[in-house]
Design an enzyme around this catalytic site. Structure first.
Site, PDB file in Angstrom:
ATOM      1  N   TRP A 149       0.832  -1.105  -0.003  1.00 30.28           N
ATOM      2  CA  TRP A 149      -0.022   0.018   0.133  1.00 30.28           C
ATOM      3  C   TRP A 149       0.765   1.162  -0.149  1.00 30.28           C
ATOM      4  O   TRP A 149       2.053   1.199   0.304  1.00 30.28           O
ATOM      5  CB  TRP A 149      -0.764   0.003   1.300  1.00 30.28           C
ATOM      6  CG  TRP A 149      -2.257   1.001   0.999  1.00 30.28           C
ATOM      7  CD1 TRP A 149      -2.528   2.044   1.526  1.00 30.28           C
ATOM      8  CD2 TRP A 149      -3.266   0.509   0.269  1.00 30.28           C
ATOM      9  NE1 TRP A 149      -3.777   2.281   1.102  1.00 30.28           N
ATOM     10  CE2 TRP A 149      -4.356   1.535   0.075  1.00 30.28           C
ATOM     11  CE3 TRP A 149      -3.560  -0.684  -0.802  1.00 30.28           C
ATOM     12  CZ2 TRP A 149      -5.437   1.332  -0.412  1.00 30.28           C
ATOM     13  CZ3 TRP A 149      -4.801  -0.846  -1.509  1.00 30.28           C
ATOM     14  CH2 TRP A 149      -5.583   0.136  -1.461  1.00 30.28           C
ATOM     15  N   ASP A 205       0.295  10.994  -0.216  1.00 25.92           N
ATOM     16  CA  ASP A 205      -0.618  12.297  -0.019  1.00 25.92           C
ATOM     17  C   ASP A 205      -2.288  11.441   0.283  1.00 25.92           C
ATOM     18  O   ASP A 205      -2.223  10.155   0.293  1.00 25.92           O
ATOM     19  CB  ASP A 205      -0.808  12.984  -1.340  1.00 25.92           C
ATOM     20  CG  ASP A 205      -1.578  12.008  -2.726  1.00 25.92           C
ATOM     21  OD1 ASP A 205      -1.178  10.913  -2.532  1.00 25.92           O
ATOM     22  OD2 ASP A 205      -2.202  12.716  -3.362  1.00 25.92           O
ATOM     23  N   GLU A 208      -3.333   8.799  -1.773  1.00 21.79           N
ATOM     24  CA  GLU A 208      -2.520   7.486  -1.861  1.00 21.79           C
ATOM     25  C   GLU A 208      -1.741   7.161  -2.903  1.00 21.79           C
ATOM     26  O   GLU A 208      -1.628   6.191  -3.190  1.00 21.79           O
ATOM     27  CB  GLU A 208      -3.435   6.656  -1.433  1.00 21.79           C
ATOM     28  CG  GLU A 208      -4.520   6.612  -0.250  1.00 21.79           C
ATOM     29  CD  GLU A 208      -5.141   5.348   0.109  1.00 21.79           C
ATOM     30  OE1 GLU A 208      -6.134   4.897  -0.350  1.00 21.79           O
ATOM     31  OE2 GLU A 208      -4.861   5.036   1.256  1.00 21.79           O
ATOM     32  N   GLU A 209      -1.363   8.234  -3.518  1.00 23.13           N
ATOM     33  CA  GLU A 209      -0.455   7.999  -4.922  1.00 23.13           C
ATOM     34  C   GLU A 209       0.832   8.738  -4.733  1.00 23.13           C
ATOM     35  O   GLU A 209       1.952   8.133  -5.659  1.00 23.13           O
ATOM     36  CB  GLU A 209      -1.322   8.490  -6.032  1.00 23.13           C
ATOM     37  CG  GLU A 209      -2.684   7.982  -6.298  1.00 23.13           C
ATOM     38  CD  GLU A 209      -3.712   8.700  -7.302  1.00 23.13           C
ATOM     39  OE1 GLU A 209      -4.544   8.235  -8.076  1.00 23.13           O
ATOM     40  OE2 GLU A 209      -3.396   9.765  -7.712  1.00 23.13           O
ATOM     41  N   GLU A 429     -18.725   7.452  -4.682  1.00 20.81           N
ATOM     42  CA  GLU A 429     -17.603   8.213  -4.553  1.00 20.81           C
ATOM     43  C   GLU A 429     -17.420   9.288  -5.562  1.00 20.81           C
ATOM     44  O   GLU A 429     -16.856  10.396  -5.457  1.00 20.81           O
ATOM     45  CB  GLU A 429     -16.203   7.304  -4.671  1.00 20.81           C
ATOM     46  CG  GLU A 429     -14.721   8.038  -4.667  1.00 20.81           C
ATOM     47  CD  GLU A 429     -14.015   6.874  -4.713  1.00 20.81           C
ATOM     48  OE1 GLU A 429     -13.568   6.149  -5.760  1.00 20.81           O
ATOM     49  OE2 GLU A 429     -13.011   6.762  -3.893  1.00 20.81           O
TER      50      GLU A 429
END
Ligand SMILES: *[C@@H]1O[C@H](CO)[C@@H](O)[C@H](O)[C@H]1NC(C)=O
Ligand SMILES: *[C@@H]1O[C@H](CO)[C@@H](O)[C@H](O)[C@H]1NC(C)=O
Ligand SMILES: *[C@@H]1O[C@H](CO)[C@@H](O)[C@H](O)[C@H]1NC(C)=O
Ligand SMILES: *[C@@H]1O[C@H](CO)[C@@H](O)[C@H](O)[C@H]1NC(C)=O
Ligand SMILES: *[C@@H]1O[C@H](CO)[C@@H](O)[C@H](O)[C@H]1NC(C)=O
Ligand SMILES: *[C@@H]1O[C@H](CO)[C@@H](O)[C@H](O)[C@H]1NC(C)=O
Ligand SMILES: *[C@@H]1O[C@H](CO)[C@@H](O)[C@H](O)[C@H]1NC(C)=O
Length: 556
Positions: A149, A205, A208-209, A429
């Site tokens: 992750w 960030d 999550e990238e 989302e």
């Protein structure tokens, strides 16, 4: 309110007139913006409760107080608890609680207890004292997720500290300092220690990238340290490390300002235009602050200039925005280069674009002045074509015209959301950039929380100040600093019975009622022992209070 209703009717019809393609704009939720808000608000709150363990209807298997990101278990699988999403969601429930919804107290306390435990769970980022607080997500049963992750994510501890402080400060303000000290402060203290230790290191960030330094993260960390130092004082502690690091975090935050917009990440592969910065400004909004550029307050010239640059960046990338005139609200996504799920508008980003504007309206109303300078001129011209550099006091006609234009513009973002929101009121989302159809994870908890937040701001319901007014001055030179934190296992997870609506809620003491400032107040109950004496010690008065089994949540 009548004026607001009229304004939103006008803005909706103007907006509809601006679209060339009636099929795309066919309103799935009919009626005015106000009527949608009235319907969506209770649904959004229920949506959050449904996604929260252990009794949420969509959260089977989630531990008590654990907020899952979405019930969706495949494509995408969001059936985890993210520290960030959970904190931002609970921040909102605490706001609803303080505004008067006392039924939420129990679930808030369950969340706090769950975080006392989750802080101690060893995970791939470390354990409690070796960086584990930066782990982004856990299984809904609070065990560690060990797959690959983007970790660590350093906004999580800061956001959680802010959320816990909101409730902890409410406890203090209402006479429960001892409870704030025993049950809230230890968790907060760990999160603050994490921030003081790691703020100057890279991490992933909020999307999550990007592995680097991110505006949202640094802004959230600054806020947490400032209010952390104040909260420490409130419970009779201190946080010298918060006080030493906060100015340096603020100093570093300045480097994200490009001169015309906020760079979301130091990442050369992207423009840096990103709802990351919109979310940063709404998270660090302080209702008592001036329009300070240094903290990127919603009414600051920097935040407004950035608002225009970021929202404009989505005009050409989404089909559903293509026929919308400049200066009118659009559907907003994460960042224009986004390709996740095809790269689409997000509900929570579109809400954030509106929320900054409502925050700014609140701040202008409070200070009685609007300043237009060379930085913010383009923003103002976009919504009010005759805007010119100057200071406009609330008695001027320009002031009234600008206020009304910004209100219409803000409502426009909500009207966009209304137009594409499913008639069954669920918020996922994202919504499709070409058709507006609801896509990606269903019932995204953060979407519901973001909706409640923007609606509160539209109604001028604001959170407590966090201390911005004495924390906006930037040191002359920035330095790469850090302080190694001290971490202590939080153990206090018993809460006195809340007994909302229970007939045994009696015997309110004078000390408690006298100190009660919030609208919500904790009914005290007759009873016993350790908790009783600790409260007594703090308040110096005779209080009966039980350590009792909690009332089941969501049972009412
Ligand atoms: C927690 O949940 C995960 C994912 O569903 C599962 O693999 C694991 O066995 C569970 N752990 C416990 C202790 O229940
Ligand atoms: C650490 O802080 C210094 C001073 O503000 C800054 O130049 C540097 O880029 C920061 N590094 C990270 C990773 O935050
Ligand atoms: C993230 O970047 C740092 C250097 O800034 C590096 O040490 C770390 O290994 C990177 N993490 C990942 C997962 O790539
Ligand atoms: C503006 O301030 C007045 C009182 O000062 C208040 O009644 C009103 O609700 C405020 N409006 C907004 C939009 O904040
Ligand atoms: C507006 O007010 C600020 C602070 O009071 C002042 O510094 C600035 O020069 C004023 N701007 C204009 C254009 O009058
Ligand atoms: C609600 O509407 C969405 C979007 O049309 C759809 O995907 C979802 O299945 C519906 N949910 C329920 C419970 O009706
Ligand atoms: C979304 O939530 C609603 C209401 O709680 C529920 O009826 C629906 O089944 C949920 N949809 C999904 C896909 O989880």
């Amino acid at each position: 309110m009548a004026g607001k209703l009229l304004l939103s009717l006008i803005s909706l019809s103007l907006l509809q007139g601006a679209f060339a393609s009636p099929t795309r704009l066919e309103a799935r939720v009919s009626g005015t913006l106000d009527s949608w808000i009235a319907e969506e608000s209770p649904f959004a709150l229920k949506g959050i409760l449904a996604n929260t363990g252990s009794s949420g209807s969509q959260a089977a298997g989630a531990s008590s107080g654990i907020v899952v990101a979405s019930p969706s278990k495949s494509n995408p699988d969001y059936f985890y608890t993210w520290t960030r999403d959970a904190a931002l969601t609970m921040k909102q429930l605490i706001e609803q609680f303080i505004a008067g919804d006392t039924s939420l107290q129990s679930i808030i306390e369950d969340y706090i207890s769950s975080q006392a435990h989750i802080q101690t769970v060893s995970n791939p980022s470390g354990d409690l004292s070796t960086g584990g607080l930066g782990e982004p997500k856990f299984y809904a049963n609070t065990t560690a997720f060990t797959g690959a992750w983007g970790r660590p994510q350093r906004d999580g501890p800061a956001l959680r500290a802010t959320t816990l402080i909101a409730y902890g400060q409410w406890l203090v303000d209402n006479g429960y300092t001892s409870l704030a000290l025993s049950n809230v402060w230890p968790i907060v203290q760990n999160d603050l220690a994490y921030v003081t230790q790691y703020w100057n290191q890279t991490g992933f960030d909020l999307w999550e990238e990007v592995n680097g330094s991110s505006f949202f993260t640094i802004a959230a960390q600054h806020r947490a340290l400032v209010e952390g130092a104040n909260f420490a004082k409130s419970v009779g502690k201190s946080c010298a490390d918060c006080i030493s690091q906060a100015p340096q975090v603020l100093c570093y935050l300045q480097s994200f300002w490009t001169g015309s917009y906020i760079l979301a990440n130091f990442d050369s592969s992207r423009s840096g235009k990103d709802a990351n910065s919109l979310l940063g400004s709404i998270h660090t909004f302080d209702p008592e602050a001036a329009c300070d550029d240094s903290t990127f307050q919603p009414c600051s010239s920097r935040a407004l200039a950035n608002h225009k640059v970021v929202t404009d960046s989505f005009r050409s990338v989404y089909d559903i925005n293509s026929d919308i005139d400049a200066g009118k609200a659009v559907a907003v996504g994460r960042y224009p280069e986004d390709s996740y799920m095809g790269g689409n508008p997000w509900w929570l980003c579109t809400f954030a674009a509106a929320e900054i504007l409502y925050d700014a309206l609140y701040q202008w109303n409070k200070t009685g002045t609007i300043t237009i300078d060379s930085t913010s001129l383009d923003f103002f011209k976009g919504v009010y074509s005759s805007a010119a550099i100057g200071n406009y006091s609330s008695s001027s006609t320009a002031y009234s015209s600008i206020i009304s234009a910004v209100k219409t513009y803000a409502d426009g973002y909500l009207s966009i959301a209304q137009n594409y929101a499913p008639s069954n009121l669920t918020l996922s989302e994202q919504f499709d950039k070409s058709t507006g159809a609801s896509i990606s994870a269903a019932n995204l908890t953060w979407s519901y929380a973001a909706f409640l937040s923007v609606v509160n701001r539209r109604n001028a319901v604001v959170p407590a100040a966090w201390g911005e007014t004495s924390a906006s001055s930037v040191p002359a030179t920035c330095a790469p600093t850090s302080v190694t934190g001290t971490y202590i296992t939080p153990t206090a997870t018993n809460w006195p019975t809340t007994l909302s609506g229970s007939s045994s809620a009696v015997a309110t003491t004078t000390a408690l009622t006298r100190k009660s400032k919030g609208k919500a107040s904790r009914p005290s109950t007759p009873a016993s022992t350790a908790f009783k004496s600790s409260v007594k010690k703090t308040l110096g008065t005779s209080i009966s209070y039980p350590i009792a089994t909690k009332v089941a949540i969501n049972s009412a």
